[in-house]
Design a protein around this motif. Structure first.
Motif, PDB file in Angstrom:
ATOM      1  N   LYS A 116       0.790  -1.219   0.000  1.00  0.00           N
ATOM      2  CA  LYS A 116       0.000   0.000   0.000  1.00  0.00           C
ATOM      3  C   LYS A 116       0.828   1.277   0.000  1.00  0.00           C
ATOM      4  CE  LYS A 116      -3.744  -2.504   0.414  1.00  0.00           C
ATOM      5  NZ  LYS A 116      -4.632  -2.703  -0.745  1.00  0.00           N
ATOM      6  N   SER A 117       2.077   1.199   0.462  1.00  0.00           N
ATOM      7  CA  SER A 117       2.911   2.395   0.574  1.00  0.00           C
ATOM      8  C   SER A 117       4.377   2.018   0.486  1.00  0.00           C
ATOM      9  CB  SER A 117       2.647   3.100   1.911  1.00  0.00           C
ATOM     10  OG  SER A 117       3.129   2.302   2.985  1.00  0.00           O
ATOM     11  N   ASP A 170       5.741  -0.156   3.144  1.00  0.00           N
ATOM     12  CA  ASP A 170       5.479  -1.593   3.042  1.00  0.00           C
ATOM     13  C   ASP A 170       6.553  -2.343   2.255  1.00  0.00           C
ATOM     14  OD1 ASP A 170       3.124  -1.273   4.458  1.00  0.00           O
ATOM     15  OD2 ASP A 170       1.863  -1.159   2.657  1.00  0.00           O
ATOM     16  N   ASN A 221      11.571   7.389   3.200  1.00  0.00           N
ATOM     17  CA  ASN A 221      10.742   6.723   4.208  1.00  0.00           C
ATOM     18  C   ASN A 221      11.596   6.068   5.297  1.00  0.00           C
ATOM     19  OD1 ASN A 221       7.575   6.401   3.364  1.00  0.00           O
ATOM     20  ND2 ASN A 221       8.902   6.763   1.592  1.00  0.00           N
ATOM     21  N   LEU A 269       3.257   2.860  -7.314  1.00  0.00           N
ATOM     22  CA  LEU A 269       3.560   3.134  -5.904  1.00  0.00           C
ATOM     23  C   LEU A 269       4.354   4.422  -5.733  1.00  0.00           C
ATOM     24  CD1 LEU A 269       3.165   1.688  -3.118  1.00  0.00           C
ATOM     25  CD2 LEU A 269       5.530   0.895  -3.375  1.00  0.00           C
ATOM     26  N   PHE A 270       5.284   4.691  -6.660  1.00  0.00           N
ATOM     27  CA  PHE A 270       6.155   5.862  -6.520  1.00  0.00           C
ATOM     28  C   PHE A 270       6.685   6.229  -7.900  1.00  0.00           C
ATOM     29  CE2 PHE A 270       9.874   8.348  -5.378  1.00  0.00           C
ATOM     30  CZ  PHE A 270       9.520   8.962  -4.174  1.00  0.00           C
ATOM     31  N   LYS A 294       7.753  12.515  -8.218  1.00  0.00           N
ATOM     32  CA  LYS A 294       7.627  12.897  -6.810  1.00  0.00           C
ATOM     33  C   LYS A 294       8.742  13.868  -6.432  1.00  0.00           C
ATOM     34  CE  LYS A 294       4.070  10.335  -5.503  1.00  0.00           C
ATOM     35  NZ  LYS A 294       4.239   9.089  -4.750  1.00  0.00           N
TER      36      LYS A 294
END
Length: 337
Positions: free
Chosen positions: A134-135, A138, A163, A212-213, A217
């Protein structure tokens, strides 16, 4: 799809060029750059990445000749190490490379300068994951397929660091970026780092796969620059300026005739425009005026530092390099006077 189509290939951290650091170099002053390019051939190294596509437009539409360049030779390569060697030996005057590759060249002692910014990959490079991830948080402990030493490596390291993790927190599954999406679809790995058109292929084939990314970004994290040998900047500055003007002319034509020029670029990299539509949409091209603004702003103050940090985290660089020592803004400034 031929793997060479989209890749800016592996950067070998060691380079093994055996070159000594360059002698002190005084940047060319914008007002000293002749308006008329010097005689002779200008050789530029190029790989089959869409971000370099405006050179193909310029060649196809005689924009080099319109810039009064006597002869421009686009020299094709499939791996960074070969461009590095060609630049080191003087076989090339300039090359189109990823920002982190330029850093590696300078760190290894190759006497080149960044003279313009060519493109940002915003949506054309991404981390893909199955529905159970989900992120980015994870990703810890997960198997991740990615190509080491490439822009995929840079993107993954940046996402993990943002992260609070490092590459040691995941299980590496090295493979070509062209195969990473396939491995994800086949269920061999829960996460993959890849680029277009493989992103679109994976999303179309499995509705459970998600973005997801994305490189966007941090705009510029995956970016490409034009580097020129220092001796060429000193001896043939008029040619360098004319090349940048030809790029601007090609980009203006591309904006006016997008479908036609995308066909030119797609043919040059061995694909069809339909195959690359999403990939084109994920790339942001830069004019010399936009490059000058970026060099005076976020690219120099933030993006450069982000790329450097990610490259060091990925083990592609072992020492610092500075934006001030690598970027020569004289030519983009002169192109807009």
């Amino acid at each position: 799809m031929n793997y060479a189509i989209i890749s800016r290939h592996v950067y070998r951290g060691a380079l093994a060029l055996g070159i000594v650091g360059a002698l002190a170099f005084s940047p060319v002053v914008a007002q000293d750059i002749p308006a008329k390019p010097e005689a002779g051939t200008f050789k530029i190294g190029i790989e089959p990445w869409l971000g370099y596509g405006q050179w193909h437009v310029a060649a196809s539409k005689d924009l080099f000749k319109k810039a009064n360049l006597e002869n421009v030779e686009l020299v094709n390569f499939t791996e960074d190490k070969d461009i590095n060697a060609a630049l080191a030996s003087g076989q090339l005057d300039a090359a189109n490379i990823a920002t982190h590759t330029a850093m590696g060249m300078v760190a290894a002692g190759l006497p080149v300068k960044i003279v313009s910014l060519l493109d940002f990959s915003l949506k054309a490079d991404a981390i893909l994951a199955g529905s159970d991830v989900k992120s980015v948080a994870d990703l810890k402990g997960k198997k991740i397929a990615f190509e080491e030493g490439t822009t995929s490596d840079i993107l993954l390291n940046y996402a993990l660091a943002s992260n609070g993790m490092t590459i040691k927190d995941i299980e590496r599954v090295p493979m070509p970026a062209a195969d990473a999406g396939t491995a994800l679809i086949a269920g061999q790995v829960p996460v993959a780092v890849t680029y277009e058109p493989y992103i679109s292929t994976a999303l179309a084939q499995d509705k459970n796969i998600q973005l997801l990314f994305e490189a966007g970004k941090d705009p510029g994290l995956v970016s490409d620059v034009l580097v020129v040998r220092e001796e060429v900047l000193k001896e043939r500055p008029g040619q360098v300026l004319a090349m940048i003007k030809a790029w601007d002319a090609a980009l203006a034509d591309y904006k006016a005739n997008t479908e036609e020029d995308r066909a030119i670029i797609a043919k040059a990299v061995g694909a069809s425009p339909d195959d690359l539509k999403t990939a084109f949409d994920g790339v942001q091209y830069y004019t010399s005026a936009e490059a000058a603004k970026a060099f005076a702003g976020d690219f120099k103050s933030k993006t450069f530092a982000d790329v450097l940090k990610a490259a060091k985290q990925a083990g592609l660089l072992t020492q610092d390099v500075s934006a001030d020592s690598m970027i020569d803004t004289s030519f983009v400034d002169a192109a807009n006077k």
